[in-house]
Design a protein around this motif. Sequence first.
Motif, PDB file in Angstrom:
ATOM      1  N   LEU A   1      14.519 -13.243   3.631  1.00 27.12           N
ATOM      2  CA  LEU A   1      14.267 -12.923   2.222  1.00 27.12           C
ATOM      3  C   LEU A   1      12.776 -12.947   1.880  1.00 27.12           C
ATOM      4  CD1 LEU A   1      17.234 -14.673   0.346  1.00 27.12           C
ATOM      5  CD2 LEU A   1      16.918 -12.243   0.864  1.00 27.12           C
ATOM      6  N   PRO A   2      12.020 -14.007   2.258  1.00 25.08           N
ATOM      7  CA  PRO A   2      10.571 -13.958   2.000  1.00 25.08           C
ATOM      8  C   PRO A   2       9.890 -12.768   2.673  1.00 25.08           C
ATOM      9  CG  PRO A   2      11.233 -16.190   2.501  1.00 25.08           C
ATOM     10  CD  PRO A   2      12.425 -15.324   2.777  1.00 25.08           C
ATOM     11  N   PHE A   3      10.317 -12.420   3.883  1.00 23.28           N
ATOM     12  CA  PHE A   3       9.724 -11.285   4.582  1.00 23.28           C
ATOM     13  C   PHE A   3       9.973  -9.984   3.818  1.00 23.28           C
ATOM     14  CE2 PHE A   3       9.991  -8.253   8.339  1.00 23.28           C
ATOM     15  CZ  PHE A   3       8.621  -8.079   8.402  1.00 23.28           C
ATOM     16  N   MET A   4      11.185  -9.809   3.297  1.00 20.31           N
ATOM     17  CA  MET A   4      11.497  -8.620   2.503  1.00 20.31           C
ATOM     18  C   MET A   4      10.666  -8.587   1.221  1.00 20.31           C
ATOM     19  SD  MET A   4      15.652  -8.476   2.953  1.00 20.31           S
ATOM     20  CE  MET A   4      15.776  -7.225   1.685  1.00 20.31           C
ATOM     21  N   VAL A   5      10.521  -9.746   0.577  1.00 24.11           N
ATOM     22  CA  VAL A   5       9.706  -9.819  -0.649  1.00 24.11           C
ATOM     23  C   VAL A   5       8.267  -9.417  -0.357  1.00 24.11           C
ATOM     24  CG1 VAL A   5       8.738 -11.391  -2.370  1.00 24.11           C
ATOM     25  CG2 VAL A   5      11.167 -11.520  -1.787  1.00 24.11           C
ATOM     26  N   VAL A   6       7.715  -9.944   0.733  1.00 25.16           N
ATOM     27  CA  VAL A   6       6.334  -9.622   1.104  1.00 25.16           C
ATOM     28  C   VAL A   6       6.179  -8.129   1.385  1.00 25.16           C
ATOM     29  CG1 VAL A   6       4.603  -9.931   2.928  1.00 25.16           C
ATOM     30  CG2 VAL A   6       5.746 -11.915   1.946  1.00 25.16           C
ATOM     31  N   MET A   7       7.115  -7.538   2.101  1.00 21.47           N
ATOM     32  CA  MET A   7       7.027  -6.119   2.436  1.00 21.47           C
ATOM     33  C   MET A   7       7.094  -5.254   1.183  1.00 21.47           C
ATOM     34  SD  MET A   7       6.566  -5.849   5.663  1.00 21.47           S
ATOM     35  CE  MET A   7       6.983  -4.128   5.980  1.00 21.47           C
ATOM     36  N   VAL A   8       7.996  -5.590   0.253  1.00 23.62           N
ATOM     37  CA  VAL A   8       8.113  -4.816  -0.985  1.00 23.62           C
ATOM     38  C   VAL A   8       6.837  -4.965  -1.818  1.00 23.62           C
ATOM     39  CG1 VAL A   8       9.333  -4.646  -3.190  1.00 23.62           C
ATOM     40  CG2 VAL A   8      10.631  -4.908  -1.066  1.00 23.62           C
ATOM     41  N   CYS A   9       6.331  -6.185  -1.946  1.00 25.01           N
ATOM     42  CA  CYS A   9       5.103  -6.415  -2.719  1.00 25.01           C
ATOM     43  C   CYS A   9       3.938  -5.632  -2.149  1.00 25.01           C
ATOM     44  CB  CYS A   9       4.775  -7.903  -2.752  1.00 25.01           C
ATOM     45  SG  CYS A   9       5.859  -8.887  -3.797  1.00 25.01           S
ATOM     46  N   TYR A  10       3.791  -5.657  -0.849  1.00 18.51           N
ATOM     47  CA  TYR A  10       2.653  -4.981  -0.242  1.00 18.51           C
ATOM     48  C   TYR A  10       2.783  -3.468  -0.308  1.00 18.51           C
ATOM     49  CZ  TYR A  10       0.820  -9.407   1.433  1.00 18.51           C
ATOM     50  OH  TYR A  10       0.292 -10.669   1.508  1.00 18.51           O
ATOM     51  N   GLY A  11       4.023  -2.988  -0.215  1.00 15.66           N
ATOM     52  CA  GLY A  11       4.224  -1.543  -0.386  1.00 15.66           C
ATOM     53  C   GLY A  11       3.805  -1.085  -1.776  1.00 15.66           C
ATOM     54  N   LEU A  12       4.195  -1.830  -2.796  1.00 12.47           N
ATOM     55  CA  LEU A  12       3.807  -1.485  -4.169  1.00 12.47           C
ATOM     56  C   LEU A  12       2.315  -1.690  -4.384  1.00 12.47           C
ATOM     57  CD1 LEU A  12       6.814  -3.101  -6.096  1.00 12.47           C
ATOM     58  CD2 LEU A  12       6.449  -0.681  -5.571  1.00 12.47           C
ATOM     59  N   MET A  13       1.733  -2.698  -3.766  1.00 10.80           N
ATOM     60  CA  MET A  13       0.296  -2.931  -3.898  1.00 10.80           C
ATOM     61  C   MET A  13      -0.505  -1.789  -3.284  1.00 10.80           C
ATOM     62  SD  MET A  13      -0.038  -7.033  -3.147  1.00 10.80           S
ATOM     63  CE  MET A  13      -1.791  -6.906  -2.831  1.00 10.80           C
ATOM     64  N   VAL A  14      -0.105  -1.350  -2.107  1.00 12.82           N
ATOM     65  CA  VAL A  14      -0.813  -0.249  -1.448  1.00 12.82           C
ATOM     66  C   VAL A  14      -0.745   1.017  -2.301  1.00 12.82           C
ATOM     67  CG1 VAL A  14      -0.770   1.298   0.545  1.00 12.82           C
ATOM     68  CG2 VAL A  14      -0.555  -1.178   0.879  1.00 12.82           C
ATOM     69  N   ARG A  15       0.434   1.286  -2.847  1.00  9.13           N
ATOM     70  CA  ARG A  15       0.567   2.473  -3.712  1.00  9.13           C
ATOM     71  C   ARG A  15      -0.335   2.367  -4.932  1.00  9.13           C
ATOM     72  NH1 ARG A  15       6.308   3.987  -6.341  1.00  9.13           N
ATOM     73  NH2 ARG A  15       5.726   2.187  -7.651  1.00  9.13           N
ATOM     74  N   LYS A  16      -0.435   1.167  -5.498  1.00  5.03           N
ATOM     75  CA  LYS A  16      -1.287   0.963  -6.672  1.00  5.03           C
ATOM     76  C   LYS A  16      -2.758   1.099  -6.320  1.00  5.03           C
ATOM     77  CE  LYS A  16      -1.742  -0.289 -11.039  1.00  5.03           C
ATOM     78  NZ  LYS A  16      -1.180   0.503 -12.156  1.00  5.03           N
ATOM     79  N   LEU A  17      -3.161   0.534  -5.185  1.00  2.77           N
ATOM     80  CA  LEU A  17      -4.563   0.577  -4.787  1.00  2.77           C
ATOM     81  C   LEU A  17      -5.018   1.980  -4.429  1.00  2.77           C
ATOM     82  CD1 LEU A  17      -4.703  -2.646  -2.560  1.00  2.77           C
ATOM     83  CD2 LEU A  17      -5.756  -2.346  -4.806  1.00  2.77           C
ATOM     84  N   LEU A  18      -4.083   2.847  -4.022  1.00  2.49           N
ATOM     85  CA  LEU A  18      -4.431   4.212  -3.649  1.00  2.49           C
ATOM     86  C   LEU A  18      -4.521   5.145  -4.855  1.00  2.49           C
ATOM     87  CD1 LEU A  18      -2.322   4.711  -0.396  1.00  2.49           C
ATOM     88  CD2 LEU A  18      -4.783   4.288  -0.587  1.00  2.49           C
ATOM     89  N   GLU A  19      -4.139   4.661  -6.033  1.00  4.49           N
ATOM     90  CA  GLU A  19      -4.251   5.499  -7.230  1.00  4.49           C
ATOM     91  C   GLU A  19      -5.715   5.758  -7.538  1.00  4.49           C
ATOM     92  OE1 GLU A  19      -2.201   3.595 -10.390  1.00  4.49           O
ATOM     93  OE2 GLU A  19      -0.196   3.920  -9.532  1.00  4.49           O
ATOM     94  N   PRO A  20      -6.074   7.027  -7.870  1.00  4.82           N
ATOM     95  CA  PRO A  20      -7.486   7.370  -8.103  1.00  4.82           C
ATOM     96  C   PRO A  20      -8.134   6.557  -9.216  1.00  4.82           C
ATOM     97  CG  PRO A  20      -6.140   9.352  -7.898  1.00  4.82           C
ATOM     98  CD  PRO A  20      -5.192   8.195  -7.980  1.00  4.82           C
ATOM     99  N   GLY A  21      -7.390   6.261 -10.274  1.00  2.00           N
ATOM    100  CA  GLY A  21      -7.982   5.567 -11.415  1.00  2.00           C
ATOM    101  C   GLY A  21      -7.829   4.066 -11.366  1.00  2.00           C
TER     102      GLY A  21
END
Length: 332
Positions: free
Chosen positions: A193-213
């Motif tokens: 469960l912690p591993f799944m939480v970490v993977m989901v968080c990092y996936g959303l973080m990467v998508r957010k960090l790649l936004e141009p603005g």
Amino acid sequence: MTNNSSTFCKFNEDFKYILLPVSYALVFVVGLALNAMALYVIVFRTKRWKPSTIYMFNLTMCDTLYIFTLPFLIYYYADENDWPFSEPVCKLIRFLFYSNLYGSILFLCCISLHRFVGICYPVRSLNWISARQARLVSVAVWACVLFCQAPVLYFVRTRDVDTERICYDTTSPELFEDFLVYSSIVSVLMFALPFMVVMVCYGLMVRKLLEPGWGSDRGMEGERGGLTARRSKQKSVKMIVIVLAAFMLCFLPFHLTRSLYYSFRYTRQVDPSQISCRLLEASSVAYKVTRPLASANSCVDPILYFLAGQDARSNLTKRSKLPSPKPNTVSR
């Protein structure tokens, strides 16, 4: 495995009497030095404890307590599975070993969640995250770990075999079926469960960090704001890489090979025709080879603190830069 000769398998595990003592000794020396340095910076050089500092302090404490159990295991495996201490000491060492291992996993998850909220919900995070909440979460994590690992004190046993005393890493053969159920539940709750939480968080973080603005919604405008945004992005990327490396290289192989070995061992015990001794031995070897990888996490976590935190590096390298007192002047 049992007294039934049809299910008994004899393994040649001489390799572990070299692999485990040597690898644990390396982790002890390197991990103790790195974690002692991290604790020194956190306790003596950090004036204001942020929520991330609180989580990192607890993570470092987990790693340090974990490291202090290694000398007992180094001696035990170097002496070829001859436990020189009492059964209560065996229970305590195994309990501390796994409690701090899973404590590290949960605090890494807390650090990841904290960073995720700060990146993806920067405005709301001002109200959601505070040092007081971080302390409460840390207490809850410790309570959860101690509660979930308490059965280890029951399952772990010692047994005299010939002239040696074995300190079981799992439990005695007659209790293995119950231990398998317990171990499976712990693996799901405290790793999967912690591993799944970490993977989901990092996936959303990467998508957010790649936004141009990205960065403008945090009030980071202008040259200085752009520099702050780049530093924050670099800090987040370093954290993502280090934490994922800890999970993928340290924790995941250990839990996969352990689960495979336990399931093969149970299947062999129930129906010897389903699993051959050679296959069971191969899974046992794979499990023992990955155990040092799980221990190596104690050396990876301090790297997370020093590389992913600007404050940590500045606190470590700063000198006494207080301005020298000016000579008293007489007003005229």
